[in-house]
Design a protein around this motif. Sequence first.
Motif, short mmCIF file in Angstrom:
data_model
loop_
_atom_site.label_atom_id
_atom_site.label_comp_id
_atom_site.label_asym_id
_atom_site.label_seq_id
_atom_site.Cartn_x
_atom_site.Cartn_y
_atom_site.Cartn_z
N ALA A 274 1.07 -1.65 0.24
CA ALA A 274 0.06 -0.39 -0.08
C ALA A 274 0.31 1.21 0.41
N MET A 275 1.66 1.77 0.62
CA MET A 275 2.96 2.65 1.08
C MET A 275 3.43 2.75 -0.85
N ALA A 276 3.56 1.46 -0.78
CA ALA A 276 4.79 1.20 -2.17
C ALA A 276 3.64 2.28 -3.60
N CYS A 277 2.60 2.15 -3.35
CA CYS A 277 1.05 2.98 -3.97
C CYS A 277 0.51 3.82 -3.59
N ARG A 278 1.92 4.34 -2.52
CA ARG A 278 1.51 6.08 -2.07
C ARG A 278 0.36 5.97 -1.59
N THR A 279 -0.44 5.08 -0.15
CA THR A 279 -1.03 4.83 0.76
C THR A 279 -1.54 4.76 1.60
N PRO A 280 -1.45 6.41 2.44
CA PRO A 280 -0.91 5.53 4.50
C PRO A 280 -1.39 4.90 4.58
N VAL A 281 -1.17 4.13 5.94
CA VAL A 281 -1.30 2.84 5.97
C VAL A 281 -2.57 3.27 7.97
N ILE A 282 -2.99 2.83 7.96
CA ILE A 282 -3.56 2.84 9.32
C ILE A 282 -2.86 0.92 9.82
N GLY A 283 -2.61 1.52 10.70
CA GLY A 283 -2.10 0.31 11.48
C GLY A 283 -1.79 -0.47 12.87
N THR A 284 -1.75 -1.51 13.60
CA THR A 284 -2.14 -1.98 14.75
C THR A 284 -0.52 -2.53 15.05
#
Length: 367
Positions: A274-284
């Motif tokens: 996801a990050m490589a696709c420029r999408t920030p991640v909300i994660g545990t």
Amino acid sequence: MRITFICPPFDLSGGQRVIATYAEHLQRRGHHVVVLAPPHRRRSIREIARSLYYTRRWPAYSISAHINQVAVERRTLDRHRPVTDSDVPNADVVIATWWETAEWVMALSPSKGTKAYFLQHHEVFDYLPVARSEATWRLPIQKIVVAQWLADLARDRYGDPSAQVVRNAVDQDLFHAEPRGKNLVPTVGLMYSTAPFKGCDVSLEAVRIASAQLPSLRLLAFGCSPINPRLPLHPGAEYHLQPPQQRIRELYSRCDAWLFASRSEGFGLPILEAMACRTPVIGTPAGAAPELLAEGGGYLVRPEDPEDMAAAIVRLCGLPDSDWRILSERAHSVATRYTWDDATDLFEGALRTAMEKGSSLGELATS
């Protein structure tokens, strides 16, 4: 080097994609690589009944596997059984990749190679022989792990401080996206799974809570199995069943945030994808999430806390476009500054360390 990977039955899991990637990269570097596994065993009556009850589908194994997509020598045994000397070519190093294969590798003769153990998770689950799985962590062989938490576990729980961390990378030819701004309609995505440790229930509850403040919030999801009535998606959610890899890239790129709510994870490849696709991640804080999100490009939230994840969704989707773009670029930077070539350098080094240790032990044994 002559390198043999001993795997569980070939499939489309993320762990086997990592093995296939290393096998291909090592082969390109001039090493001779063989990847060997037994076929899938036949389903038991209990497993068939369980699948019918929970998924309402007759269980079936896919004939597809990540290893089939790379140009390396692969061998499948005649039936599901332990790997023995007669199955394995002589080599410099032989690598176990799963707790059961570690038992098989330890029984191989020295001519099959110095023994190493590639660990992508703490494979101590209730449905496995726990004592046997734990015992493989205590084996006197070089361990290679994909995240720092696994190296810490090897040291603190199993008394082995020598495990080497080789973090996964992401295929940047496959997962990428052009710079972009926020969506006009706030959109979040997740990987759908009914496996409890994946935490999909937490993500879905977080989306439900966040929707109270963001009524137009849209959900995209993909997964390997049909939607289970016991874990339904929200009305209006868009679901893609077993999409091709190129389609997965598009799904990541359509989101303002990617949700990662795993309760337990060895690494968590969707974070990097996801990050490589420029999408920030909300994660545990599972798998490599603490390490990756600490570098920017997303928010770390409390485990088992859909309210905290929902608050992060609202916060991220409410950012001004300029601030969201900054977060998006940070995510991309974290994911792309470390490549599979970098990872293969470290993996190759870990194998040489294993061979040096094996040589030293051999000299001690003969002295």
